[in-house]
Design an enzyme around this catalytic site. Structure first.
Site, PDB file in Angstrom:
ATOM      1  N   GLU A 124      11.746  -6.613 -24.903  1.00 49.51           N
ATOM      2  CA  GLU A 124      10.720  -5.580 -25.094  1.00 49.51           C
ATOM      3  C   GLU A 124      10.040  -5.712 -26.448  1.00 49.51           C
ATOM      4  O   GLU A 124       8.821  -5.543 -26.562  1.00 49.51           O
ATOM      5  CB  GLU A 124      11.336  -4.183 -24.943  1.00 49.51           C
ATOM      6  CG  GLU A 124      11.912  -3.875 -23.573  1.00 49.51           C
ATOM      7  CD  GLU A 124      10.847  -3.697 -22.507  1.00 49.51           C
ATOM      8  OE1 GLU A 124       9.658  -3.774 -22.830  1.00 49.51           O
ATOM      9  OE2 GLU A 124      11.221  -3.473 -21.342  1.00 49.51           O
ATOM     10  N   ASP A 271      10.526 -11.578 -12.682  1.00 44.15           N
ATOM     11  CA  ASP A 271       9.061 -11.576 -12.582  1.00 44.15           C
ATOM     12  C   ASP A 271       8.326 -12.410 -13.628  1.00 44.15           C
ATOM     13  O   ASP A 271       7.648 -13.388 -13.317  1.00 44.15           O
ATOM     14  CB  ASP A 271       8.543 -10.140 -12.565  1.00 44.15           C
ATOM     15  CG  ASP A 271       9.122  -9.276 -13.687  1.00 44.15           C
ATOM     16  OD1 ASP A 271       9.901  -9.791 -14.513  1.00 44.15           O
ATOM     17  OD2 ASP A 271       8.785  -8.078 -13.737  1.00 44.15           O
ATOM     18  N   GLU A 365       9.027   3.452  -7.401  1.00 47.88           N
ATOM     19  CA  GLU A 365       9.717   2.417  -8.177  1.00 47.88           C
ATOM     20  C   GLU A 365      10.355   1.369  -7.269  1.00 47.88           C
ATOM     21  O   GLU A 365      10.463   0.205  -7.631  1.00 47.88           O
ATOM     22  CB  GLU A 365      10.760   3.071  -9.082  1.00 47.88           C
ATOM     23  CG  GLU A 365      11.265   2.180 -10.185  1.00 47.88           C
ATOM     24  CD  GLU A 365      10.255   1.926 -11.299  1.00 47.88           C
ATOM     25  OE1 GLU A 365      10.673   1.811 -12.446  1.00 47.88           O
ATOM     26  OE2 GLU A 365       9.037   1.827 -11.022  1.00 47.88           O
ATOM     27  N   GLU A 383       1.056  -2.776 -13.047  1.00 51.46           N
ATOM     28  CA  GLU A 383       1.005  -4.058 -12.348  1.00 51.46           C
ATOM     29  C   GLU A 383       0.051  -4.056 -11.151  1.00 51.46           C
ATOM     30  O   GLU A 383      -0.623  -5.060 -10.885  1.00 51.46           O
ATOM     31  CB  GLU A 383       2.410  -4.465 -11.892  1.00 51.46           C
ATOM     32  CG  GLU A 383       3.317  -4.963 -13.002  1.00 51.46           C
ATOM     33  CD  GLU A 383       3.929  -3.837 -13.812  1.00 51.46           C
ATOM     34  OE1 GLU A 383       4.533  -4.119 -14.864  1.00 51.46           O
ATOM     35  OE2 GLU A 383       3.796  -2.661 -13.399  1.00 51.46           O
TER      36      GLU A 383
END
Length: 877
Positions: A124, A271, A365, A383
């Site tokens: 992050e 991803d 989610e 996204e």
């Protein structure tokens, strides 16, 4: 003759275009609306949260790590470095807010410190903070070169980025080159003062989403060490791929390289590893990255892609599905397919995601293969908007402008609150969570602005930049920057010629390994996106079957069923005694059920007792997967206007709000006495209103009868346990008092302390506060959508407490009931991994037939869901 023919084909193509073109004025209006929404979010962060990392939009204050209740791994993104401001820097420039950008840079240089004694996520911090500083540096250099602004700038942001990069480097001190998942910004990973460095596992995306930022830092500064470490991590992941399937797992041991979780997909945990392989080729021009991506992509399309679905598989058995649900992070993949040049599957998957979005207003989610809600949260993820923008750019089909309009309108109607935009706690009810993640400002508004903007609206050419996974802008000119090679990485490999030949033989021309296809030549009919979408829309619309769960064969009916049990019912307690089941009161205010077969009244009763405990365990396992559908308390008066929605638990008695299309609307007032356990002294003020009550001192049903007698039209019970919140505690149904509650006709809802305090503070400040009690929040900007009950199955998994007696006696633990003088609730489920132990939970809103699955199978499924959700939190929440 060829020229006239070609012109004729073009004219025919335009004549069959199906999607209605959006006017320039309408696009201009929507672009301006995006800017207004950004201003609302950004200004509220600066006014109410800065210099905190993030804004808490429901309580209008900043989220400071350590001062708020821990949210677990989610908080690892917070490092006391004004996260949201840094993450937003290049968004300000893209939206033509150069004056605000210059002021923001000065604030960062003046206020932000990076040497905090705090443990943060390497992943992050890299994508949000390091990426944010590099994106800000790129914008500052561009503005300075134009002579427009930032003339004073001397690479200060780049210097901060290098400082941060150096602080992240200790995490890469492993034999494999894979980074530790966390690092202490001041102390690194070695030594007790770091409070980290003991982890053994990391997600594939966490280790494989470093190369863009670290390579850019090396190219900007001339120091090769950052790029070398990022390449070494990627080399190791490539080496550890499963050689037969060419897929990677979700979690890997950073020391041994063994796959800890062998499921493989394109969503949470993996991803951005795939994304960075392709984008590293775009940014750095290294063919090796594209070669690796193409090998992975061929396997993804062979095993994972089942258009329009993208389903996880096992890396060693890729024809075997790993789960029957998908997470929302995979919504980025159609956009990546556009960059790859594979348009058709991108259109198909995007359309599936859009239909799910239309059913629930936002992407849940996680959702199942028949498009039911699996996890109901939605933290304002960008996204889907990202893929919408890239598909519009590739096809120029105005349909995607309408998709963007839907995203924009839903954000305004359902997520906008007076202090910003609040994440959705439950897409079914419209209830909110007190969070506005930094990625909302970093990504969402970039993609929506680019979707509606014309070329002359943009302050620079975005084609000169690559978007990182956090949508930060890195200049393509870095590809020509001189790369200084560090020492060769131990695991760095080039594909041998034999393998290159084999890999290329597995790929056909449709994969466009080394070129981007021209869609106008591939699809002569301009209506081709519509033709691809139509079957997908029909498939989603016809989904939502209601499964009939078979009853387990050979199971008799016990005198007392687990789902009917109430701990305050004397008759039930007597039945338990006869079955050899006893209650043990624990010091922490709970009771425990333990069965001793030799204490049962008879052998038949003992068998009934075993069956009862078995039902308890199965009920617990099922309810962990099917979270209680919550109710909503929506504040609709000025200045809230329905934009604040609080998650509430229902009662087993009184009006069933799920059967009311309108709900109950009224002004709130505090009952006197506040506990509501006796006749109200302020009945004249309560009459015709919704009474606020404090939990405790008597039964829930007694409170309901007292406020109903006073003329109230509804009641809201507020938890007296300070600090409790629906964010951290599972909801439950308020139970009756062991006798008939048919006389209670008003609705009674339960709010935890945090949510209740929001309502009390609103009442204190505004005196007259009107709320709507309903099954789900009503539309703030138009007609309410038709309720899609058949598609709203939730499987949120709260962290369980597991217990088992040393002698393996069957037992379960539940909140203490009326025995302690507290109001009665259904037992709270706590699943056990011991097949001899059984547990119970508050009664679900709807009884369902028991599953035929074995207990062990149910528990294994539940554990898989829980681990997957925890991994998703680590990945990008």
């Amino acid at each position: 003759m060829m020229v006239p023919t070609f012109v004729l084909l073009l004219l025919l193509g335009f004549s069959v275009r199906i999607s209605k073109t959006m006017t320039r004025d309408e696009k201009h209006r929507l672009r301006n609306q995006v800017v207004e929404m950004f201003d609302h979010a950004y200004q509220n962060y600066m006014d109410h949260a800065y210099p905190a990392d993030e804004l808490m939009p429901l309580t209008c204050r900043g989220r400071v790590r350590g001062l708020e209740p821990s949210r677990g791994d989610v908080d690892d993104a917070l490092g006391k470095f004004s996260l949201t401001l840094i993450d937003t820097l290049d968004t300000l420039v893209l939206l033509n807010k150069t004056e605000e950008f210059e002021e923001a840079v000065k604030r960062v240089l003046k206020d932000v410190r990076l040497d905090n004694d705090i443990v943060v996520s390497v992943f992050e911090t890299n994508i949000r903070v390091l990426g944010g500083l590099l994106g800000g540096h790129s914008m500052a250099v561009m503005l300075k070169e134009r002579g427009e602004r930032m003339l004073w700038y001397q690479d200060e942001l780049l210097n901060m980025a290098k400082d941060l990069g150096i602080r992240l480097l200790p995490a890469f001190n492993t034999s494999s080159g894979l980074p530790y998942p966390r690092v202490n910004l001041r102390h690194g990973v070695q030594g007790p003062e770091t409070r980290t460095g003991t982890e053994t596992d990391t997600c594939t995306a966490c280790a494989g989403t470093i190369i863009l930022e670290f390579a850019a830092l090396s190219r900007f500064t001339g120091d090769p060490i950052f790029e070398a470490h990022a390449r070494r991590a990627l080399d190791f992941l490539w080496e550890k791929r499963q050689r037969n399937s060419n897929l990677v797992g979700t979690t890997i041991n950073i020391h041994s390289g063994e796959w800890v979780r062998r499921d493989s997909g394109v969503g949470a945990g993996i991803d951005s590893y795939y994304e960075y392989l392709l984008k590293a080729y775009v940014l750095l021009g290294d063919d090796q990255f594209l070669q690796r991506f193409n090998v992975h992509y061929a396997s993804i399309m062979k095993y994972i892609s089942q258009p329009p679905l993208l389903l996880d598989v096992h890396i060693h058995k890729p024809l075997l599905p790993a789960r029957t649900w998908m997470d929302s992070l995979l919504a980025f993949f159609p956009g990546l397919q556009v960059l790859k040049g594979d348009i058709r599957p991108a259109i198909e998957t995007h359309e599936m995601l859009y239909q799910v979005t239309k059913k629930h207003n936002f992407l849940p989610e996680a959702f199942t293969t028949d498009f039911r809600v699996h996890w109901a949260q939605h933290p304002l993820r960008p996204e889907f908007a990202e893929s919408t923008y890239f598909l519009y750019k590739a096809t120029r089909d105005p349909y995607y402008l309408e998709v963007g309009r839907t995203v924009l309108e839903n954000l305004n109607r359902f997520a906008r609150v007076p202090c910003g935009f609040a994440a959705m706690k439950d897409v079914r009810t419209g209830s909110h969570e007190d969070r506005m993640d930094s990625f909302f400002l970093a990504e969402m508004f970039k993609y929506l602005f680019l979707l509606f903007a014309e070329e002359d609206d943009l302050p620079f050419d975005v084609e000169d930049y690559v978007f990182t996974t956090e949508a930060h802008l890195l200049p393509l000119s870095l590809s020509t920057a001189l790369r200084s090679h560090g020492p060769p990485a131990a695991n760095s490999t080039i594909l041998p010629p034999a393998f290159q030949k084999q890999a290329l033989e597995e790929l056909d021309d449709s994969n466009f390994e080394w070129t981007c296809p021209n869609t106008r030549l591939l699809f002569a009919d301009p209506a081709y996106p519509q033709n691809f979408r139509e079957p997908i829309r029909s498939a989603v619309d016809k989904s939502c079957p209601r499964p009939n769960l078979p009853r387990e064969p050979g199971m008799g009916r016990a005198p007392l069923r687990a789902q009917d049990f109430m701990a305050n019912n004397p008759e039930h307690l007597e039945l338990l005694r006869r079955m050899g089941v006893s209650l043990i009161h624990l010091k922490d205010g709970r009771v425990q059920l333990v069965q001793h077969a030799n204490q049962a009244a008879s052998a038949v009763a003992a068998e009934d007792g075993m069956r009862f405990m078995q039902e308890m365990m199965e009920l617990s396992s099922q309810q962990q997967k099917e979270q209680l559908p919550p109710r909503a308390v929506q504040i609709i008066s000025h200045p809230f206007f329905g934009r604040v929605v609080l998650t509430a638990g229902p009662a087993q008695f009184g009006m069933d709000l799920s059967k009311s299309s309108l709900g109950v609307r009224g002004f709130v007032t505090v009952a006197e006495p506040y506990a509501g356990c006796s006749e109200l002294s302020n009945a004249e003020f309560v009459a015709g209103r919704i009474a606020l009550l404090q939990r405790g001192q008597c039964m829930f049903a007694e409170k309901a009868r007292n406020v109903q007698k006073a003329g109230a039209i509804g009641g809201i019970v507020i938890d007296d346990n300070e600090g409790s919140s629906s964010d951290t505690a599972p909801l439950f149904q308020m139970a009756g008092d062991g006798r008939s509650t048919d006389d209670v006709t008003l609705p009674l809802l339960f709010l935890f302390h945090k949510e209740g305090n929001i309502l009390l503070e609103a009442l204190k400040e505004h005196r007259e506060v009107e709320v709507l009690l309903s099954e789900k929040a009503r539309d703030r900007g138009g007609d309410e959508k038709e309720d899609e009950d058949c598609c709203t199955e939730d499987h949120s998994s709260p962290t369980p407490s597991i217990s088992a007696s040393p002698d393996h006696q069957s037992q379960f633990t539940t909140h203490e009931q009326e025995i302690l003088g507290e109001e009665s609730e259904k037992p709270e489920a706590e699943p056990s991994s011991d097949p001899a132990a059984g547990t119970a939970e508050e009664q679900p809103a709807e009884d369902e037939d028991s599953s035929s699955q074995s207990v062990d199978s149910l528990m294994a499924d539940w554990q898989e869901d829980l681990e997957a959700f925890k991994q998703m939190e680590k990945d990008e929440l």
